[in-house]
Enzyme design. Sequence first.
Site, PDB file in Angstrom:
ATOM      1  N   GLU A 171      45.984  48.552  39.473  1.00 40.10           N
ATOM      2  CA  GLU A 171      45.316  47.586  40.351  1.00 40.10           C
ATOM      3  C   GLU A 171      43.798  47.728  40.246  1.00 40.10           C
ATOM      4  O   GLU A 171      43.074  46.735  40.127  1.00 40.10           O
ATOM      5  CB  GLU A 171      45.758  47.791  41.809  1.00 40.10           C
ATOM      6  CG  GLU A 171      47.032  47.092  42.189  1.00 40.10           C
ATOM      7  CD  GLU A 171      46.953  45.584  41.995  1.00 40.10           C
ATOM      8  OE1 GLU A 171      45.993  44.965  42.507  1.00 40.10           O
ATOM      9  OE2 GLU A 171      47.829  45.037  41.321  1.00 40.10           O
TER      10      GLU A 171
ATOM     11  N   CYS B  24      50.308  46.100  44.395  1.00 40.41           N
ATOM     12  CA  CYS B  24      49.676  44.785  44.215  1.00 40.41           C
ATOM     13  C   CYS B  24      49.687  44.013  45.525  1.00 40.41           C
ATOM     14  O   CYS B  24      48.643  43.569  46.018  1.00 40.41           O
ATOM     15  CB  CYS B  24      50.395  44.007  43.120  1.00 40.41           C
ATOM     16  SG  CYS B  24      49.798  42.305  42.949  1.00 40.41           S
TER      17      CYS B  24
END
Length: 219
Positions: free
Chosen positions: A204, A135
């Site tokens: 993600e 992230c």
Amino acid sequence: MPVTQRLREEANSIWDKIFKHPFVVELFKGSLPMEKFRYYVIQDYNFLIGMTKAFSLLASKAYDYELLREALMLAYGDATIEMDNYLRLLDRIGLTIEEVLNTEPAPTNIAYVNHVLSTCSLGTPIECLVSTLPCFWTYMEIPRVNKDLIMKNKNPVYLDWINTYRSKEYIELTTKLINLVDKYAKHIDYNKLKRIFILSSRYEYMFWDMAYNIEKWPI
């Protein structure tokens, strides 16, 4: 080769798709429909809270003072650098915190947060760090990869959002996380870390896709 560099290379094909995802490309060009961005911002609150909890779990399991201190600093950084920007953003796009709190997180959002929290709850401190790394790291790299697109962007809201992840504070925070993984992961089973890193990288990509398609619960 540092562990993080090996992990980064393992996930390269996934990250390339993240950099080229329509949500990311249109956001950086300034052409992303505001409806999609508002959805993303609403969903992002749940994720930011989850990440802050993850670093708090890491701090509770830290086996030395340095890791404890850094975990608390990461939690604080996530709760200030990103959350402060988040709260400022709400008013600019016509949202209230009450609207955000009253919106149920999407399936992909819940799955990603649960992956990180379960890893941090049941795994080692290093496994926890690795679950959060894609992230932070992809958000730092996305502006670098798409820097040429920013030249066409005339949307001040999107530009301000982008600049958060180009800031010195955010880059320092992410670099600290990368260095922590390299320092503490030397004697950890690499294949286990790879599975966690790849799964977080997949999530993600799925988070961007969730936002672009305004994902809803099927039932």
